[in-house]
Scaffold this motif. Structure first.
Motif, PDB file in Angstrom:
ATOM      1  N   ILE A  70      78.412  36.393  30.215  1.00 47.68           N
ATOM      2  CA  ILE A  70      77.053  36.265  30.739  1.00 47.68           C
ATOM      3  C   ILE A  70      76.233  35.394  29.797  1.00 47.68           C
ATOM      4  O   ILE A  70      76.347  35.499  28.570  1.00 47.68           O
ATOM      5  N   ALA A  71      75.426  34.517  30.343  1.00 47.48           N
ATOM      6  CA  ALA A  71      74.622  33.601  29.530  1.00 47.48           C
ATOM      7  C   ALA A  71      73.742  34.388  28.562  1.00 47.48           C
ATOM      8  O   ALA A  71      73.113  35.374  28.944  1.00 47.48           O
ATOM      9  N   PRO A  72      73.693  33.966  27.291  1.00 53.46           N
ATOM     10  CA  PRO A  72      72.882  34.692  26.308  1.00 53.46           C
ATOM     11  C   PRO A  72      71.391  34.445  26.495  1.00 53.46           C
ATOM     12  O   PRO A  72      70.978  33.421  27.045  1.00 53.46           O
ATOM     13  N   ASN A  73      70.601  35.410  26.028  1.00 53.17           N
ATOM     14  CA  ASN A  73      69.140  35.293  25.971  1.00 53.17           C
ATOM     15  C   ASN A  73      68.510  35.080  27.344  1.00 53.17           C
ATOM     16  O   ASN A  73      67.488  34.399  27.473  1.00 53.17           O
ATOM     17  N   ARG A  74      69.129  35.648  28.369  1.00 52.21           N
ATOM     18  CA  ARG A  74      68.584  35.583  29.722  1.00 52.21           C
ATOM     19  C   ARG A  74      68.599  36.973  30.332  1.00 52.21           C
ATOM     20  O   ARG A  74      69.468  37.793  30.035  1.00 52.21           O
ATOM     21  N   MET A  75      67.622  37.219  31.204  1.00 52.54           N
ATOM     22  CA  MET A  75      67.586  38.488  31.926  1.00 52.54           C
ATOM     23  C   MET A  75      68.392  38.345  33.213  1.00 52.54           C
ATOM     24  O   MET A  75      68.084  37.501  34.046  1.00 52.54           O
ATOM     25  N   ILE A  76      69.419  39.146  33.352  1.00 50.01           N
ATOM     26  CA  ILE A  76      70.254  39.144  34.551  1.00 50.01           C
ATOM     27  C   ILE A  76      69.977  40.440  35.306  1.00 50.01           C
ATOM     28  O   ILE A  76      70.277  41.531  34.822  1.00 50.01           O
ATOM     29  N   MET A  77      69.392  40.314  36.498  1.00 54.30           N
ATOM     30  CA  MET A  77      68.965  41.494  37.269  1.00 54.30           C
ATOM     31  C   MET A  77      69.984  41.811  38.363  1.00 54.30           C
ATOM     32  O   MET A  77      70.533  40.910  38.996  1.00 54.30           O
ATOM     33  N   GLU A  78      70.201  43.099  38.568  1.00 57.82           N
ATOM     34  CA  GLU A  78      71.091  43.509  39.648  1.00 57.82           C
ATOM     35  C   GLU A  78      70.762  44.927  40.100  1.00 57.82           C
ATOM     36  O   GLU A  78      70.178  45.720  39.363  1.00 57.82           O
ATOM     37  N   LYS A  79      71.146  45.228  41.327  1.00 56.45           N
ATOM     38  CA  LYS A  79      71.036  46.580  41.857  1.00 56.45           C
ATOM     39  C   LYS A  79      72.241  47.374  41.384  1.00 56.45           C
ATOM     40  O   LYS A  79      73.323  46.835  41.163  1.00 56.45           O
ATOM     41  N   GLN A  80      72.061  48.682  41.227  1.00 56.51           N
ATOM     42  CA  GLN A  80      73.187  49.529  40.864  1.00 56.51           C
ATOM     43  C   GLN A  80      73.047  50.879  41.549  1.00 56.51           C
ATOM     44  O   GLN A  80      71.996  51.214  42.102  1.00 56.51           O
ATOM     45  N   ASN A 104      71.035  58.494  39.401  1.00 54.04           N
ATOM     46  CA  ASN A 104      69.679  58.202  39.881  1.00 54.04           C
ATOM     47  C   ASN A 104      69.205  56.809  39.475  1.00 54.04           C
ATOM     48  O   ASN A 104      68.062  56.448  39.761  1.00 54.04           O
ATOM     49  N   TYR A 105      70.055  56.037  38.810  1.00 53.41           N
ATOM     50  CA  TYR A 105      69.669  54.710  38.347  1.00 53.41           C
ATOM     51  C   TYR A 105      69.963  53.679  39.430  1.00 53.41           C
ATOM     52  O   TYR A 105      71.092  53.568  39.914  1.00 53.41           O
ATOM     53  N   THR A 106      68.925  52.934  39.808  1.00 57.18           N
ATOM     54  CA  THR A 106      69.042  52.054  40.973  1.00 57.18           C
ATOM     55  C   THR A 106      68.896  50.564  40.663  1.00 57.18           C
ATOM     56  O   THR A 106      69.329  49.733  41.447  1.00 57.18           O
ATOM     57  N   GLU A 107      68.261  50.212  39.529  1.00 55.06           N
ATOM     58  CA  GLU A 107      68.103  48.809  39.144  1.00 55.06           C
ATOM     59  C   GLU A 107      68.499  48.628  37.677  1.00 55.06           C
ATOM     60  O   GLU A 107      68.367  49.559  36.866  1.00 55.06           O
ATOM     61  N   LEU A 108      68.947  47.418  37.357  1.00 51.77           N
ATOM     62  CA  LEU A 108      69.453  47.151  36.010  1.00 51.77           C
ATOM     63  C   LEU A 108      69.156  45.710  35.600  1.00 51.77           C
ATOM     64  O   LEU A 108      69.248  44.798  36.415  1.00 51.77           O
ATOM     65  N   ILE A 109      68.758  45.544  34.347  1.00 50.01           N
ATOM     66  CA  ILE A 109      68.638  44.202  33.746  1.00 50.01           C
ATOM     67  C   ILE A 109      69.542  44.163  32.523  1.00 50.01           C
ATOM     68  O   ILE A 109      69.476  45.043  31.655  1.00 50.01           O
ATOM     69  N   ARG A 110      70.393  43.144  32.467  1.00 48.67           N
ATOM     70  CA  ARG A 110      71.249  42.924  31.299  1.00 48.67           C
ATOM     71  C   ARG A 110      70.676  41.782  30.470  1.00 48.67           C
ATOM     72  O   ARG A 110      70.274  40.765  31.016  1.00 48.67           O
ATOM     73  N   ILE A 111      70.672  41.967  29.153  1.00 50.90           N
ATOM     74  CA  ILE A 111      70.243  40.901  28.237  1.00 50.90           C
ATOM     75  C   ILE A 111      71.245  40.846  27.087  1.00 50.90           C
ATOM     76  O   ILE A 111      71.397  41.825  26.354  1.00 50.90           O
ATOM     77  N   ALA A 142      60.251  41.953  31.150  1.00 56.08           N
ATOM     78  CA  ALA A 142      61.438  42.579  31.741  1.00 56.08           C
ATOM     79  C   ALA A 142      61.043  43.752  32.637  1.00 56.08           C
ATOM     80  O   ALA A 142      61.618  43.952  33.720  1.00 56.08           O
ATOM     81  N   VAL A 143      60.056  44.534  32.206  1.00 58.82           N
ATOM     82  CA  VAL A 143      59.577  45.665  33.016  1.00 58.82           C
ATOM     83  C   VAL A 143      59.006  45.159  34.334  1.00 58.82           C
ATOM     84  O   VAL A 143      59.275  45.728  35.411  1.00 58.82           O
ATOM     85  N   ARG A 144      58.199  44.095  34.286  1.00 56.73           N
ATOM     86  CA  ARG A 144      57.649  43.522  35.515  1.00 56.73           C
ATOM     87  C   ARG A 144      58.765  43.110  36.473  1.00 56.73           C
ATOM     88  O   ARG A 144      58.718  43.392  37.670  1.00 56.73           O
ATOM     89  N   LYS A 145      59.776  42.468  35.940  1.00 60.82           N
ATOM     90  CA  LYS A 145      60.854  41.953  36.778  1.00 60.82           C
ATOM     91  C   LYS A 145      61.666  43.079  37.409  1.00 60.82           C
ATOM     92  O   LYS A 145      62.027  43.014  38.593  1.00 60.82           O
ATOM     93  N   ILE A 146      61.956  44.126  36.654  1.00 60.15           N
ATOM     94  CA  ILE A 146      62.784  45.195  37.216  1.00 60.15           C
ATOM     95  C   ILE A 146      62.023  45.979  38.283  1.00 60.15           C
ATOM     96  O   ILE A 146      62.598  46.441  39.273  1.00 60.15           O
ATOM     97  N   ILE A 147      60.689  46.087  38.125  1.00 61.44           N
ATOM     98  CA  ILE A 147      59.884  46.762  39.144  1.00 61.44           C
ATOM     99  C   ILE A 147      59.787  45.900  40.397  1.00 61.44           C
ATOM    100  O   ILE A 147      59.902  46.399  41.528  1.00 61.44           O
TER     101      ILE A 147
END
Length: 219
Positions: free
Chosen positions: A33-43, A47-54, A179-184
């Motif tokens: 995965i590309a470094p220093n980027r926010m990668i967003m996905e559903k999961q 009870n966890y439904t959204e995820l951001i990888r950095i 990151a919080v804004r994006k995941i919401i």
């Protein structure tokens, strides 16, 4: 061809491999995965439904972070040996002691309304309370060592690509609010999730990169 045949080599052999103890070995490219980027996905993990990888990278060192949102709106972060810490606690350690400062950093009203539940997730109010909370979260028994160890983790392992000193904490707080804004917004359907198969979200480590990592680890 004549020279290769004279040397006992196959002139039609494309090469690109090594012979080690009589066995053919090749260098295989690595896809990450590309470094220093926010990668967003559903999961769909409990009870966890959204995820951001950095994957935060600095000078060849990579620290993986995950930011997760539950279906009740609470948001948690994991990095280093910290597992699912309430995001508000970390923001307070980074200097955003007032709830108002956190709310103002979120900007959008719909994002703020969704985030409010996080402000009541813990009783942490000050930076000192947050340091104590993280120390207990890490099960650091010695109180005199707890503050020093937590600050060391925050400076060194939290988003190292933004810096690894105390003066960099404000930049880290701003980045986490983004990151919080994006995941919401992902949860609200305002942003699409990222395609992990899209090569714009990946990096390929070639032979030179892999050898660099090898020499870095043994020098």
């Amino acid at each position: 061809r004549e020279e290769l045949e004279a040397a006992g080599e196959d002139p039609d052999d494309a090469g690109g491999y090594f012979i080690v103890n009589g066995t053919e070995r090749v260098l295989v490219l690595m896809e990450e995965i590309a470094p220093n980027r926010m990668i967003m996905e559903k999961q769909n993990v409990g009870n966890y439904t959204e995820l951001i990888r950095i994957n935060s990278e600095r000078n060849g060192f990579v620290q993986r972070h995950t930011i997760e949102r539950k279906n009740d709106g609470t948001i948690y972060i994991s990095f280093a040996n910290i597992r699912r810490l309430p995001i508000v606690v970390l923001l307070k350690v980074l200097g955003l002691e007032k709830d108002k400062a956190i709310i103002e950093g979120l900007e959008s009203e719909e994002v703020i309304n969704d985030f409010y539940v996080n402000l009541y997730e813990t009783e942490v109010q000050t930076e000192k309370d947050a340091l104590e909370y993280i120390g207990k979260h890490l099960k650091i028994v010695q109180k005199e060592y707890r503050k020093e160890r937590v600050e060391q983790i925050i400076n060194k392992y939290l988003l190292p690509h933004l810096g690894q000193e105390t003066k960099n904490r404000e930049d880290k707080a701003v980045y986490l609010l983004r990151a919080v804004r994006k995941i919401i917004l992902l949860a609200l359907g305002k942003l699409p999730e990222d395609d992990l198969d899209y090569y714009g979200n990946k990096r390929i480590k070639l032979a030179g990169d892999l050898l660099e990592l090898l020499f870095r680890s043994i020098r």
